[in-house]
Design an enzyme around this catalytic site. Sequence first.
Site, short mmCIF file in Angstrom:
data_model
loop_
_atom_site.label_atom_id
_atom_site.label_comp_id
_atom_site.label_asym_id
_atom_site.label_seq_id
_atom_site.Cartn_x
_atom_site.Cartn_y
_atom_site.Cartn_z
N GLU A 15 25.04 -19.10 46.83
CA GLU A 15 25.95 -18.57 45.87
C GLU A 15 26.07 -17.25 46.05
O GLU A 15 27.22 -16.82 46.19
CB GLU A 15 25.07 -18.73 44.56
N GLU A 19 19.37 -27.49 44.33
CA GLU A 19 19.04 -27.29 42.71
C GLU A 19 18.70 -28.75 42.01
O GLU A 19 17.82 -29.05 41.31
CB GLU A 19 19.98 -26.57 42.05
C1 3H9 Z 1 18.16 -21.60 42.59
O1 3H9 Z 1 18.53 -20.91 43.57
C2 3H9 Z 1 18.98 -21.55 41.30
C3 3H9 Z 1 20.19 -20.79 41.39
O2 3H9 Z 1 21.16 -21.94 41.60
C4 3H9 Z 1 20.64 -20.09 40.16
C5 3H9 Z 1 19.96 -19.89 38.85
C6 3H9 Z 1 20.34 -18.66 37.96
N1 3H9 Z 1 11.15 -19.71 45.14
O3 3H9 Z 1 8.80 -24.97 52.20
P1 3H9 Z 1 7.98 -23.87 52.91
C7 3H9 Z 1 7.62 -20.58 48.91
S1 3H9 Z 1 17.19 -22.64 42.51
C8 3H9 Z 1 9.84 -19.47 45.25
O4 3H9 Z 1 6.58 -24.26 53.05
P2 3H9 Z 1 9.66 -24.07 55.16
C9 3H9 Z 1 6.89 -22.04 49.19
O5 3H9 Z 1 6.38 -22.64 47.92
C10 3H9 Z 1 16.32 -22.72 44.43
N2 3H9 Z 1 8.80 -19.91 46.49
O6 3H9 Z 1 8.62 -23.25 54.32
C11 3H9 Z 1 5.84 -21.81 50.07
O7 3H9 Z 1 4.98 -21.11 49.63
P3 3H9 Z 1 3.44 -21.23 49.98
C12 3H9 Z 1 17.13 -23.40 45.32
C13 3H9 Z 1 9.53 -20.57 47.21
O8 3H9 Z 1 9.85 -23.14 56.34
C14 3H9 Z 1 6.51 -20.73 51.09
O9 3H9 Z 1 7.63 -20.42 50.29
N3 3H9 Z 1 16.42 -23.13 46.63
C15 3H9 Z 1 11.00 -20.75 47.11
O10 3H9 Z 1 8.90 -25.36 55.45
C16 3H9 Z 1 7.13 -21.31 52.40
O11 3H9 Z 1 8.15 -22.58 51.91
C17 3H9 Z 1 15.50 -24.36 46.94
O12 3H9 Z 1 15.20 -25.25 46.35
C18 3H9 Z 1 11.70 -20.30 46.31
N4 3H9 Z 1 12.89 -20.54 46.13
O13 3H9 Z 1 11.07 -24.24 54.46
C19 3H9 Z 1 15.05 -23.96 48.49
N5 3H9 Z 1 11.16 -21.59 48.46
O14 3H9 Z 1 3.25 -20.57 51.28
C20 3H9 Z 1 13.38 -24.11 48.27
C21 3H9 Z 1 9.98 -21.57 49.17
O15 3H9 Z 1 2.52 -20.41 48.97
N6 3H9 Z 1 12.89 -23.95 49.60
N7 3H9 Z 1 9.10 -21.23 48.54
O16 3H9 Z 1 2.88 -22.70 49.71
C22 3H9 Z 1 12.88 -24.71 50.67
O17 3H9 Z 1 13.67 -25.71 50.73
C23 3H9 Z 1 12.05 -24.34 51.80
O18 3H9 Z 1 11.07 -23.52 51.37
C24 3H9 Z 1 12.78 -23.54 53.20
C25 3H9 Z 1 11.90 -23.42 54.39
C26 3H9 Z 1 13.79 -24.64 53.61
C27 3H9 Z 1 13.61 -22.40 52.69
#
Ligand code: 3H9
Length: 682
Positions: free
Chosen positions: A107, A127
């Site tokens: 975004e 999301e």
């Molecule tokens: C959003 O953006 C809403 C908006 O539209 C507007 C709102 C008003 N937040 O997955 P990994 C942590 S909603 C907090 O193992 P990878 C994860 O828990 C968001 N924590 O790494 C982990 O912690 P830990 C939309 C997060 O390299 C660590 O980071 N975005 C978040 O295999 C490493 O993550 C998503 O849904 C977060 N957003 O993959 C994307 N993301 O080490 C969600 C990650 O303590 N994220 N963590 O277990 C992903 O898909 C993957 O993390 C990503 C990296 C592909 C980025």
Amino acid sequence: MVDYRKEGLVAIFEVNNPPVNSLSKNVRQGFVDGLSKATNDPEVKAVIIIGKGRTFIAGANIKDFGKPMEELMSSSPSLIDIGNMLEESEKPIICAIHGAGLGGGLELCLFSHYRLAVKSARVGFPEVNLGILPAAAGTQRLPRLVDITVAMDIISSGRHVAAPEALKYGILDQIVEGDLLKESIKFAHSVIGKPLEPRRLRNLACKSILYCISVIHQFCLKSVRNAADLSYEAGLMMENTYFKYLITGFQSFALRYSFFAERTARKWQLPSGANAANTKPLNVQTTGIIGAGTMGTGIAVSLLRAGYPVILVEQNQEFLDKGVDMIRNILKDGVSRRLMTEDRMKQCLKALKASVDLKHLANVDLVIEAVYENISLKQEIFKKLDYICKPSALLCSNTSSIDIDMNVYGKETSAETVATIMDFGKKIGKVSILVKSCHLFVANRMHGCFQTEAKFILEEGALPDEVDRILEDFGMPMGPFKVSDLAGIDISCRIQHEVAKQHDIELTLQTRFFRGERYSSLSNRLYELGRLGRKTGKGWYRYEKPGGKNAIPDNDIKDVIRIHCKELGIEQRQISTQEILERCLYSAINEGFKIIEEGVVDKPEDIDVIWWYGFGFPRYMGGPMFYASQTGLKKVYDRVCYYHKNFPYSSHWVPSDLLRRLSTAPNPVPITQWKTVLHSKL
Ligand code: 3H9
């Protein structure tokens, strides 16, 4: 949180919020501060936003979504505030993406004037997987940039779009080869002074209208439609209303739990103190598989697709040839479904070697035994492998029901081996969960209770399509009888007979008790009638043809059940939807608590992850253990006790002590803390 520096005419905002640069409050404030500096500095003519570390920006901080609504909404600066500042900037803003630009990260890019990325980058709106919609103008801005059908697909699927595809749609302006920052600075110079008005998406009109799809998807659809039907401001207002509604709902709560559960489940640890963080996996380069049946060939395809060479071994040439054919067909199917290219398929087939001699496995790093479920055969194979394979080779078994210590992680399994297998699972695109050895392991042990109750329910008066419909309405992708028809009724019958043989017992159509437990011989009756499921065109359902896919409720089954019950003197009655759901789910959940109690899994999240991937349990319900936590453990415990009283000959109804203790806790214990109760005096 956002490091600010200058390189000549260009200001660089480097987002620095490890591990994935989520947009927490201080990052958002960092943008405001950076923008104020860049705007007030006459030397600065353009701004680049880039991520430090492994990724660009993974979106909003998902942990914030558990906060009360007022706090969440009043947390300023909001993402939209920052977005507006970026869009209004008179100096071009360029996003330089590597890793992932997801959710709020994308975004933010859409508020910026230009978007560059390295080839390996991915963008998207995941999301929906959290039960919400992109609510920092994502649903309003993406359809202004790309075709509305593309926008709808990206928003409603939650998929990660690879940079080359994003370039094709126009989400990206350029893919950068070489150093991302250097190339972005060059790009920035090329756009300094160019008019920014055409680059401001809020001014663009939406391109076309469409059709579409479930609760969250409907909100995404409505919101994207608003981009076409309403003014930008009105669309934004509605997007915000939908977001507030969704984020407080059960589905989003469960999906956020699921997101973290999957990550928690990866963090294995052993009683020795060895864990995912302190143990290095070994390097696996070559693999071997023994057994070219359905399992062996399926595993071979996964390994080949992940780029591993495979030596497939069978006991004779005929079985081996069949197995190789099966692999070829699965890969070909992948090509026709565009999951892989023809060239990739050829590479995979080149990496496959087939042999009838175990000796060819002498030099492989990892061997997976996938022969049929027979303990002496498996033991014989492992004895031979002990001599043939190199000492460092990892020997793995694909057994799903035989309780052998060597299958999963047993007493003798080293931490290094566990680390290697967990890592290997990830590399072949699977989710690995560490479980201890126990009879039937976690998935089959719990699912066995579910399937067994479903059969008892038929004996007591329900029909297969009725039970299936109730569980499908609950959210399971397929009811237990459709699953049984798909797997083949002969498979479960043979396993039962094999187990009975080990106890010197012969199962007949009259058997009602097996080792002191209630037993249903209903599937054996189908087996004897040749109703083996889809493959014979008849099972719990009938099908349009042998191998057909359309399950049609069959009146003949009513007669089979009626005769079975009459012969065995089982009384039939009307069974309520509630009872059907409770008996299938609570019997499995009670077993799940016993599994945690016995330390077979480390945490309840492990079980939930197993159920999504193993049985398609709906993620938006969080998994059976999360579902129990939300239903209320007191209620679940009371019902388990009730069924135990009514069905005393089924040990899966003996209430778990952990469940009892949790259900009597003065305040509900959060699922993440159930384990602590194991060692407490509750
Ligand atoms: C959003 O953006 C809403 C908006 O539209 C507007 C709102 C008003 N937040 O997955 P990994 C942590 S909603 C907090 O193992 P990878 C994860 O828990 C968001 N924590 O790494 C982990 O912690 P830990 C939309 C997060 O390299 C660590 O980071 N975005 C978040 O295999 C490493 O993550 C998503 O849904 C977060 N957003 O993959 C994307 N993301 O080490 C969600 C990650 O303590 N994220 N963590 O277990 C992903 O898909 C993957 O993390 C990503 C990296 C592909 C980025």
